[in-house]
Write a protein that holds these residues in place. Structure first.
Motif, PDB file in Angstrom:
ATOM      1  N   HIS A   5     -10.286 -58.583  -8.861  1.00 43.26           N
ATOM      2  CA  HIS A   5     -10.844 -57.518  -7.882  1.00 43.26           C
ATOM      3  C   HIS A   5     -10.402 -55.947  -8.592  1.00 43.26           C
ATOM      4  O   HIS A   5     -11.159 -55.010  -8.649  1.00 43.26           O
ATOM      5  CB  HIS A   5     -10.994 -57.036  -6.555  1.00 43.26           C
ATOM      6  CG  HIS A   5      -9.644 -57.850  -5.770  1.00 43.26           C
ATOM      7  ND1 HIS A   5      -8.792 -58.436  -6.258  1.00 43.26           N
ATOM      8  CD2 HIS A   5      -8.768 -56.515  -5.284  1.00 43.26           C
ATOM      9  CE1 HIS A   5      -7.760 -58.416  -5.226  1.00 43.26           C
ATOM     10  NE2 HIS A   5      -7.920 -56.720  -4.580  1.00 43.26           N
ATOM     11  N   ILE A   6      -9.189 -56.114  -9.123  1.00 43.53           N
ATOM     12  CA  ILE A   6      -8.823 -54.343  -9.667  1.00 43.53           C
ATOM     13  C   ILE A   6      -9.269 -54.417 -11.282  1.00 43.53           C
ATOM     14  O   ILE A   6      -9.342 -53.433 -12.143  1.00 43.53           O
ATOM     15  CB  ILE A   6      -6.987 -54.698  -9.811  1.00 43.53           C
ATOM     16  CG1 ILE A   6      -6.874 -55.061  -8.803  1.00 43.53           C
ATOM     17  CG2 ILE A   6      -6.183 -53.919 -10.646  1.00 43.53           C
ATOM     18  CD1 ILE A   6      -7.319 -53.957  -7.555  1.00 43.53           C
ATOM     19  N   THR A  62      -9.952 -49.883 -22.080  1.00 39.51           N
ATOM     20  CA  THR A  62      -9.006 -49.548 -20.670  1.00 39.51           C
ATOM     21  C   THR A  62      -7.664 -50.847 -20.593  1.00 39.51           C
ATOM     22  O   THR A  62      -6.355 -50.163 -19.946  1.00 39.51           O
ATOM     23  CB  THR A  62     -10.077 -49.268 -20.067  1.00 39.51           C
ATOM     24  OG1 THR A  62     -11.011 -48.543 -20.304  1.00 39.51           O
ATOM     25  CG2 THR A  62      -9.286 -49.100 -18.192  1.00 39.51           C
ATOM     26  N   ILE A  63      -8.228 -51.527 -20.731  1.00 39.59           N
ATOM     27  CA  ILE A  63      -6.812 -52.772 -20.721  1.00 39.59           C
ATOM     28  C   ILE A  63      -6.098 -52.718 -21.167  1.00 39.59           C
ATOM     29  O   ILE A  63      -4.816 -52.961 -21.134  1.00 39.59           O
ATOM     30  CB  ILE A  63      -7.619 -54.285 -20.468  1.00 39.59           C
ATOM     31  CG1 ILE A  63      -8.687 -54.396 -19.312  1.00 39.59           C
ATOM     32  CG2 ILE A  63      -7.129 -55.756 -19.785  1.00 39.59           C
ATOM     33  CD1 ILE A  63      -9.438 -55.582 -19.436  1.00 39.59           C
ATOM     34  N   SER A  93      -1.462 -47.906 -18.063  1.00 36.79           N
ATOM     35  CA  SER A  93      -0.199 -47.779 -17.859  1.00 36.79           C
ATOM     36  C   SER A  93       0.002 -48.751 -16.684  1.00 36.79           C
ATOM     37  O   SER A  93       1.220 -49.606 -16.534  1.00 36.79           O
ATOM     38  CB  SER A  93       0.816 -46.102 -18.151  1.00 36.79           C
ATOM     39  OG  SER A  93      -0.008 -45.927 -16.541  1.00 36.79           O
ATOM     40  N   ASN A  94      -0.902 -48.973 -15.958  1.00 35.35           N
ATOM     41  CA  ASN A  94      -0.877 -49.288 -14.267  1.00 35.35           C
ATOM     42  C   ASN A  94       0.025 -49.184 -13.600  1.00 35.35           C
ATOM     43  O   ASN A  94       1.087 -49.900 -13.075  1.00 35.35           O
ATOM     44  CB  ASN A  94      -0.787 -51.075 -15.230  1.00 35.35           C
ATOM     45  CG  ASN A  94      -1.463 -51.949 -13.546  1.00 35.35           C
ATOM     46  OD1 ASN A  94      -1.918 -51.526 -12.967  1.00 35.35           O
ATOM     47  ND2 ASN A  94      -0.509 -53.287 -13.715  1.00 35.35           N
ATOM     48  N   GLY A 109      -2.696 -70.383   0.995  1.00 30.10           N
ATOM     49  CA  GLY A 109      -2.489 -68.715   1.769  1.00 30.10           C
ATOM     50  C   GLY A 109      -1.461 -67.254   0.842  1.00 30.10           C
ATOM     51  O   GLY A 109      -0.594 -67.411   1.586  1.00 30.10           O
ATOM     52  N   ILE A 110      -2.299 -67.930  -0.194  1.00 28.90           N
ATOM     53  CA  ILE A 110      -1.664 -66.486  -1.100  1.00 28.90           C
ATOM     54  C   ILE A 110      -2.589 -65.113  -0.951  1.00 28.90           C
ATOM     55  O   ILE A 110      -3.926 -65.286  -1.133  1.00 28.90           O
ATOM     56  CB  ILE A 110      -1.625 -67.240  -2.692  1.00 28.90           C
ATOM     57  CG1 ILE A 110      -1.236 -68.270  -2.632  1.00 28.90           C
ATOM     58  CG2 ILE A 110      -1.336 -66.416  -3.411  1.00 28.90           C
ATOM     59  CD1 ILE A 110      -1.585 -69.031  -3.660  1.00 28.90           C
ATOM     60  N   TYR A 111      -1.968 -64.431  -1.130  1.00 29.48           N
ATOM     61  CA  TYR A 111      -2.289 -63.172  -0.918  1.00 29.48           C
ATOM     62  C   TYR A 111      -1.802 -61.903  -1.819  1.00 29.48           C
ATOM     63  O   TYR A 111      -0.621 -61.699  -2.478  1.00 29.48           O
ATOM     64  CB  TYR A 111      -1.972 -62.752   0.736  1.00 29.48           C
ATOM     65  CG  TYR A 111      -3.002 -63.231   1.946  1.00 29.48           C
ATOM     66  CD1 TYR A 111      -4.027 -63.112   1.691  1.00 29.48           C
ATOM     67  CD2 TYR A 111      -2.590 -64.019   2.151  1.00 29.48           C
ATOM     68  CE1 TYR A 111      -5.077 -63.383   2.722  1.00 29.48           C
ATOM     69  CE2 TYR A 111      -2.653 -65.253   2.837  1.00 29.48           C
ATOM     70  CZ  TYR A 111      -4.734 -64.643   3.615  1.00 29.48           C
ATOM     71  OH  TYR A 111      -5.431 -65.668   4.518  1.00 29.48           O
ATOM     72  N   TRP A 112      -3.205 -62.084  -2.009  1.00 31.32           N
ATOM     73  CA  TRP A 112      -2.022 -60.006  -3.264  1.00 31.32           C
ATOM     74  C   TRP A 112      -1.763 -59.442  -2.531  1.00 31.32           C
ATOM     75  O   TRP A 112      -2.193 -59.194  -1.173  1.00 31.32           O
ATOM     76  CB  TRP A 112      -3.711 -59.368  -4.096  1.00 31.32           C
ATOM     77  CG  TRP A 112      -4.089 -60.386  -5.218  1.00 31.32           C
ATOM     78  CD1 TRP A 112      -5.228 -60.279  -4.687  1.00 31.32           C
ATOM     79  CD2 TRP A 112      -3.341 -60.814  -6.724  1.00 31.32           C
ATOM     80  NE1 TRP A 112      -5.665 -62.045  -5.769  1.00 31.32           N
ATOM     81  CE2 TRP A 112      -4.678 -61.546  -6.681  1.00 31.32           C
ATOM     82  CE3 TRP A 112      -2.635 -60.185  -6.823  1.00 31.32           C
ATOM     83  CZ2 TRP A 112      -4.398 -62.185  -8.070  1.00 31.32           C
ATOM     84  CZ3 TRP A 112      -2.285 -60.422  -8.310  1.00 31.32           C
ATOM     85  CH2 TRP A 112      -3.583 -61.808  -8.636  1.00 31.32           C
ATOM     86  N   HIS A 113      -0.667 -57.790  -3.135  1.00 29.16           N
ATOM     87  CA  HIS A 113      -0.361 -57.328  -1.731  1.00 29.16           C
ATOM     88  C   HIS A 113      -1.371 -56.112  -1.391  1.00 29.16           C
ATOM     89  O   HIS A 113      -0.738 -55.543  -0.224  1.00 29.16           O
ATOM     90  CB  HIS A 113       0.293 -55.861  -2.572  1.00 29.16           C
ATOM     91  CG  HIS A 113       1.697 -56.328  -3.545  1.00 29.16           C
ATOM     92  ND1 HIS A 113       1.680 -56.123  -4.542  1.00 29.16           N
ATOM     93  CD2 HIS A 113       1.967 -58.170  -2.975  1.00 29.16           C
ATOM     94  CE1 HIS A 113       3.346 -56.774  -4.861  1.00 29.16           C
ATOM     95  NE2 HIS A 113       2.733 -57.817  -3.675  1.00 29.16           N
TER      96      HIS A 113
END
Length: 560
Positions: A166-167, A175-176, A180-181, A94-98
């Protein structure tokens, strides 16, 4: 009077700015880790990221509790060694990203494998000893090692933030590493809300997975990390109730507690827990600092007691010769007999005797010793300008070295120059605590002091800033790293061997234990941790929120 008015005006400006935006009873103000305007939230460059990026936004597989030495499950429900080379992690359900995308074993795998693909990512060296990763299902991650480094692995379990595949998938290395994200998408209990030159605002993420899965929810809706460059301003904000949680090392703690009813960890001196080992790195490439016995003479010339009492008013503890942090898991492996046999103590007469035997004498009668061939000796001892406690301490040390005939002077460059000198090894003697902080293993401490790779690099960001060379330490560090942490006898033996080298050669001289400075006030929030209620390590430094500060947010209660 002018000084008081200046502090009042600055504090008033902070107060006006803050009160215009956020409800005070929903907001926790924290200070003590933001030193430049917020501009980076990149989990792949944690040294540049805004404090709270790891911990509040991005989460780690485990939390580490320095008070107990325990690893607390977080993203991971459990982790275990299946055999000597296989470690299995089972993620929580049950863990989710925002963005409501499930966090799965593939995200964990991606976090590690991107560092195999791009060598510029700071933890890519893990692939020198990690063979491959398996993900048999969405919740299981199996790490198969070719040469397990148990101590280093333990550190990664609670320091490496897991990122969303996925991001970040498909982005090139440049780029990584240069992103600045802004408005980072993580899995944690907070998200980036807003920022300006002097503060970073995190807002509670109301659909955070942890509330449903673990039944916990942080009390403050907003966490504001303030940028305060003056201890006077931080002090003024605390006194006016505009700073709730401070990790600033502030003077006058006894008066602050009595007059302003502020809280510290301990009721009495030293008031604070110990968190780092403050000491001197000596440049082993510069003569006569290159001589172990000369370094011992310096160590025996320094009396730390006046620094503890006058500079810190008893708010820090004097370090023992080895420098192992008290009340830490390191003490489990403390080689007592080695310290008793090879340790040093303040003894200026013995220091003079050592220097005499080495041939360093005052030939010209100016009060300072010359080299055996008559050349003058002069060193600088440096720390950044503005670090007033260290500046005062260095002046004390300079005066003590004069007593034994060693000519040294303070040098206080700006912080950028200080760090440049540190990383390049371009200094004489440098006061330092970088990399000596509390951890799950004493391997991190010895690795900081002896870091062998520094000898082959123009810049060393990891340790051995004085470029000390000893072929024995690399093998001992590797052997320690490869020893399972439950083998207390073997780890103690190896700590003894490394400790003997440290105490004989003294490339680093431990002086005192840097305080985990922790001062709070109860105007808005209560139930802060302390010695009577030690539920969390009270540190909000960058990349340390998962060692305790986040637990504080879960346990705070609104003031009545």
């Amino acid at each position: 009077m002018k000084r008081f008015l200046l502090v009042f005006v600055v504090v008033f400006l902070f107060s006006s700015l803050f009160s215009q935006v956020l409800e005070r009873n929903e907001t926790m103000y924290y200070g003590g880790s933001l030193w430049s305007p917020p501009s980076n939230w990149n989990p792949f460059t944690p040294w540049n990221a805004v404090p709270g990026t790891t911990g509040l936004v991005y989460e780690t597989m485990f939390f580490y509790d320095p008070l107990t030495g325990n690893f607390d499950p977080w993203l991971a429900e459990k982790g275990e060694w299946l055999d000597s080379k296989t470690y299995r992690v089972v993620l929580r359900e049950g863990i989710y990203w925002h963005d409501n995308v499930p966090l799965t074993s593939e995200d964990v795998r991606f976090t590690f494998e991107i560092a195999k693909k791009y060598k510029g990512i700071h933890y890519s060296s893990v692939w020198e000893w990690l063979d491959h990763i398996e993900t048999p299902d969405n919740r299981t991650v199996i790490f198969v090692f070719k040469d397990p480094r148990y101590h280093e692995w333990n550190e990664l379990l609670y320091t490496l933030p897991i990122v969303p595949k996925h991001i970040w998938e498909g982005k090139d290395e440049t780029t990584i590493l240069q992103s600045s994200n802004e408005y980072p998408l993580g899995s944690g209990p907070y998200a980036a809300h807003s920022w300006d030159q002097n503060r970073m605002v995190f807002e509670r993420f109301e659909n955070w997975w942890g509330t449903k899965v673990m039944g916990v929810k942080p009390a403050p809706k907003y966490v504001v990390i303030v940028r305060v460059l003056s201890n006077n301003v931080a002090l003024g904000m605390l006194m006016k109730g505009e700073l709730d949680f401070s990790n600033f090392m502030l003077p006058g703690v006894p008066i602050l507690k009595k007059v302003y009813n502020l809280n510290t960890w301990y009721d009495e001196p030293p008031y604070h827990l110990s968190s780092t080992v403050v000491g001197l790195f000596l440049n082993a490439r510069k003569y006569p600092l290159s001589l172990p016995e000369f370094r011992r003479a310096i160590a025996m010339s320094i009396n730390v007691d006046p620094i503890v009492q006058r500079v810190y008013e008893g708010a820090v503890l004097k370090a023992d010769p080895l420098g192992f942090l008290p009340n830490s898991v390191w003490m489990k492996y403390y080689p007592k007999e080695v310290v008793e046999k090879y340790g040093f103590k303040y003894d200026p007469e013995e220091a003079k005797s050592i220097l005499d035997k080495l041939g360093f004498r005052d030939v010209n009668g100016d009060g300072f010793r010359e080299t055996p061939d008559g050349k003058p000796i002069k060193f600088t001892i440096e720390c950044p300008y503005g670090w007033t406690d260290w500046m005062q301490a260095i002046q004390v040390i300079v005066d003590q070295l004069k007593v034994v005939g060693i000519n040294a002077e303070p040098y206080f460059p700006d912080s950028s120059k200080y760090y440049e000198n540190m990383y390049k090894g371009e200094f004489d003697i440098e006061m330092n605590a970088n990399g000596t902080g509390i951890s799950s293993t004493p391997w991190t401490y010895f690795n900081t002091i002896f870091y062998p790779d520094a000898l082959e690099s123009e810049f060393s960001y990891t340790g051995n800033y004085g470029r000390y060379q000893n072929p024995k330490v690399e093998n001992l560090l590797e052997e320690l790293n490869r020893t399972p942490l439950d083998n207390v006898e073997k780890i103690t033996e190896l700590c003894g061997k490394l400790g003997e080298i440290l105490l004989k050669d003294l490339p680093f001289i431990p002086l005192w234990y840097g305080a985990m400075a922790f001062i709070t006030q109860d105007n808005v929030w209560t139930n802060w941790p302390n010695e009577h209620n030690p539920y969390a390590w009270p540190c909000g430094w960058a990349n340390w929120w998962q060692t305790g500060a986040l637990k504080i947010l879960f346990n705070l209660k609104p003031a009545k």
